[in-house]
Design a protein around this motif. Structure first.
Motif: not given
Ligand code: ATP
Ligand code: SKM
Ligand code: MG
Length: 173
Positions: A96-105
């Motif tokens: 879901l988060i891949k589809y909606y935006g950018k993930s930051v570790y």
């Protein structure tokens, strides 16, 4: 659909909530905690911890997905979403988060995290007889997982002033 989301990910106490709020202020957007979105769906439970203990991890992960999905359907503004510490284990959530935006570790060293976590005593997900060893094993697994799954990895320095850490992070987003 809006692609302007930043999803802050990382191991417990890496600063998702603290830095999420500061960076949101810098960007002039809001910051939401996905644990709060999930908890809003846990009717009758006094805490996430109680829900997790009684209903199990799978049920908790389903609430994480449902809470985020409902929020994403309604929200129309750019936003930072701080995810729960175990988000990397939740495949549908990560999709879901891949589809909606950018993930930051938000990557913080094991030593710094353990020190922060133990301020409030040994949490239930660590072994009281071996908090250091049990955290070390959890850290190794989650560090690898977030490192692989997130779009951006930021190695956060352990500055004494969290505002300096926030500026460091902001420059890398
Ligand atoms: N860069 C930092 N420097 C010093 N202390 C920090 C920093 N970031 C967070 N902390 C402290 O660590 C603790 C946890 O921070 P925070 O709640 O923001 O982490 P989190 O990743 O949201 O944690 P959780 O996984 O439990 O939701 C707080 O006491 C906070 O003040
Ligand atoms: O590290 C974890 O597994 C968790 C962290 C919290 O943010 C909550 O999302 C939940 O308690 C699970
Ligand atoms: Mg938090």
């Amino acid at each position: 659909m809006m692609k302007e989301y930043l999803f802050f990910c990382g191991i417990k106490h890496c600063g998702k909530t603290t830095l999420g709020k500061i960076i949101a202020d810098m960007m002039g957007c809001k910051c939401i905690d996905n644990d709060d979105l999930a908890y809003a769906l846990m009717e009758g439970y006094p805490s996430i911890r109680t829900f997790f203990r009684e209903q199990g991890k799978q049920a908790f992960m389903e609430k994480e997905v449902e809470g985020l999905r409902l929020f994403l359907q309604e929200n129309k503004e750019p936003c930072i979403v701080s995810l729960g510490g175990g988000a990397c284990d939740n495949e549908p959530l990560m999709e879901l988060i891949k589809y909606y935006g950018k993930s930051v570790y938000l990557k913080v060293s094991e030593q710094v995290l353990l020190k922060r976590i133990l301020v409030d005593g040994v949490p239930p997900f660590l072994d009281v007889s071996d908090p250091k060893g049990s955290f070390s094993r959890l850290y190794a697994i989650r560090n690898e997982c977030y490192g692989k799954k997130c779009d951006i990895v930021v190695n956060l320095p352990d500055y004494p002033d969290v505002q300096d850490t926030a500026r460091y992070l902001f420059a890398r987003l």
